[in-house]
Design a protein around this motif. Structure first.
Motif, short mmCIF file in Angstrom:
data_model
loop_
_atom_site.label_atom_id
_atom_site.label_comp_id
_atom_site.label_asym_id
_atom_site.label_seq_id
_atom_site.Cartn_x
_atom_site.Cartn_y
_atom_site.Cartn_z
N GLY A 182 0.79 -1.22 0.00
CA GLY A 182 0.00 0.00 0.00
C GLY A 182 0.82 1.26 0.00
N ALA A 183 1.82 1.40 0.84
CA ALA A 183 2.59 2.63 0.93
C ALA A 183 3.76 2.59 -0.04
N ALA A 184 4.15 3.76 -0.57
CA ALA A 184 5.31 3.84 -1.45
C ALA A 184 6.57 3.53 -0.67
N PRO A 185 7.57 2.90 -1.30
CA PRO A 185 8.82 2.60 -0.60
C PRO A 185 9.43 3.85 0.03
N GLY A 186 9.82 3.74 1.29
CA GLY A 186 10.45 4.86 1.97
C GLY A 186 9.49 5.86 2.56
N VAL A 187 8.18 5.70 2.28
CA VAL A 187 7.18 6.62 2.83
C VAL A 187 6.56 5.99 4.06
N PRO A 188 6.73 6.58 5.24
CA PRO A 188 6.18 5.98 6.45
C PRO A 188 4.66 6.01 6.45
N LEU A 189 4.06 4.92 6.93
CA LEU A 189 2.61 4.87 7.05
C LEU A 189 2.17 5.73 8.23
N LYS A 190 1.06 6.41 8.06
CA LYS A 190 0.53 7.25 9.13
C LYS A 190 0.01 6.35 10.25
N ARG A 191 0.39 6.69 11.48
CA ARG A 191 0.06 5.84 12.62
C ARG A 191 -0.86 6.56 13.59
N GLN A 192 -1.64 5.76 14.32
CA GLN A 192 -2.62 6.29 15.24
C GLN A 192 -2.17 6.12 16.69
N TYR A 193 -2.61 7.06 17.53
CA TYR A 193 -2.50 6.91 18.98
C TYR A 193 -3.78 6.24 19.46
N VAL A 194 -3.63 5.35 20.43
CA VAL A 194 -4.77 4.56 20.90
C VAL A 194 -4.81 4.62 22.43
N SER A 195 -5.98 4.94 22.95
CA SER A 195 -6.16 5.05 24.39
C SER A 195 -7.34 4.17 24.83
N PHE A 196 -7.08 3.36 25.86
CA PHE A 196 -8.14 2.58 26.51
C PHE A 196 -8.24 3.10 27.94
N SER A 197 -9.35 3.77 28.26
CA SER A 197 -9.52 4.36 29.60
C SER A 197 -10.70 3.69 30.30
N PHE A 198 -10.44 3.23 31.52
CA PHE A 198 -11.45 2.52 32.30
C PHE A 198 -11.88 3.39 33.48
N TYR A 199 -13.19 3.47 33.68
CA TYR A 199 -13.73 4.36 34.71
C TYR A 199 -14.61 3.58 35.69
N LYS A 200 -14.53 4.01 36.95
CA LYS A 200 -15.40 3.51 38.00
C LYS A 200 -16.15 4.69 38.59
N ILE A 201 -17.46 4.58 38.68
CA ILE A 201 -18.28 5.65 39.23
C ILE A 201 -18.54 5.36 40.70
N SER A 202 -18.30 6.36 41.54
CA SER A 202 -18.34 6.18 42.99
C SER A 202 -19.76 5.95 43.50
N MET B 224 0.32 2.91 20.40
CA MET B 224 0.29 3.39 19.01
C MET B 224 0.17 2.19 18.07
N THR B 225 -0.35 2.45 16.90
CA THR B 225 -0.33 1.42 15.85
C THR B 225 1.07 1.36 15.25
N LYS B 226 1.42 0.19 14.75
CA LYS B 226 2.73 -0.03 14.16
C LYS B 226 2.68 -1.33 13.37
N ARG B 227 3.35 -1.35 12.21
CA ARG B 227 3.35 -2.60 11.45
C ARG B 227 4.21 -3.63 12.17
N SER B 228 3.82 -4.89 12.06
CA SER B 228 4.53 -5.96 12.73
C SER B 228 5.84 -6.28 12.01
N THR B 229 6.80 -6.77 12.78
CA THR B 229 8.07 -7.20 12.19
C THR B 229 8.00 -8.65 11.72
N TYR B 230 6.86 -9.32 11.97
CA TYR B 230 6.73 -10.73 11.60
C TYR B 230 5.86 -10.89 10.37
#
Length: 244
Positions: A10-30, A112-118
């Motif tokens: 998909g991506a051109a050689p040498g062009v880094p793929l755009k990556r996302q930040y990912v947050s999982f936040s867990f909340y407890k209500i008192s 963050m998202t990242k392509r696998s090395t495998y």
């Protein structure tokens, strides 16, 4: 189970793929929140909902209930953005909402998202590198999330040895096509190395997958894969109403 992979496309050689930040936040209500009059509770939930919805201009927001599944959390927000600051600003807005004083955050994971090395030799038809760096979430009813850490011995193995172990790992994972894996990377960002999130409509298939992976060679290199959070996808208003 920390990684599946797809060969680079998909991506051109040498062009880094755009990556996302990912947050999982867990909340407890008192418990104090449940002592409020109904009208005040509804107003506080509306304030929280409005604060959460502001994130949609910056990224993807999904809400899940953990009510009845764990005693330490009630609600999980899955936020995905190309802008890390947007996650921090939204977290601040949630804390400032009328529900904020009644919220605790027992767990929060950043990655963050990242392509696998495998290389996935058993790649599903249609799999692309973009599917690893751009998450398309929320197509399944349930998600199972946990932080993941491997031993230092794993990283001292040769790349060839690791690939051989991962071949078995990936083969077992692909035996359960009803379970979608989202692997995100936390190296240097948070305490864990990965956050793994499995989406499925069939919890029993995930249970069987985890049991099968216990018998693979790669399992002996696992240091940490708990706590595990079982979460049910709901619209945020519905998830809040389940709390009370």
């Amino acid at each position: 189970m920390a990684e599946h992979s797809h060969p680079s496309t998909g991506a051109a050689p040498g062009v880094p793929l755009k990556r996302q930040y990912v947050s999982f936040s867990f909340y407890k209500i008192s418990e104090d929140f449940h002592k409020l009059p109904v009208a005040e509770r509804e107003s506080a939930k509306k304030s929280f909902l409005e604060a959460a919805e502001t994130f949609r201009k910056d990224g993807i927001l999904l809400s899940y209930s953990t009510k009845g599944f764990r005693s330490d959390v009630d609600l999980m927000l899955w936020r995905i953005s190309y802008d890390l600051d947007s996650i921090q600003k939204n977290s601040s807005a949630l804390a400032k909402s009328a529900l904020g004083p009644y919220l605790k955050t027992p767990a929060s994971y950043l990655a963050m998202t990242k392509r696998s090395t495998y290389i996935d030799k058993h790649q599903h038809v249609g799999g692309t590198e973009e599917s690893r760096t751009n998450i398309l979430p929320g197509k399944f009813k349930y998600i199972f999330i946990y932080p993941f850490v491997k031993s230092r011995e794993w990283y001292l193995l040769s790349k060839e040895a690791r690939q051989k172990v991962m071949d078995e790992h990936i083969r077992v994972g692909n035996m359960y096509p009803s379970v979608k894996l989202n692997t995100t990377y936390s190296f240097g960002l948070d305490d864990q190395e990965f956050v793994v999130a499995f989406e499925t409509d069939i919890p029993g298939d995930f249970l069987d997958l985890v049991m099968a992976l216990r018998e693979t060679e790669g399992s002996k290199y696992t240091i940490r894969d708990t706590p595990i959070y079982t979460c049910r996808l709901w619209e945020l208003k519905e998830a809040l109403d389940l709390v009370g």
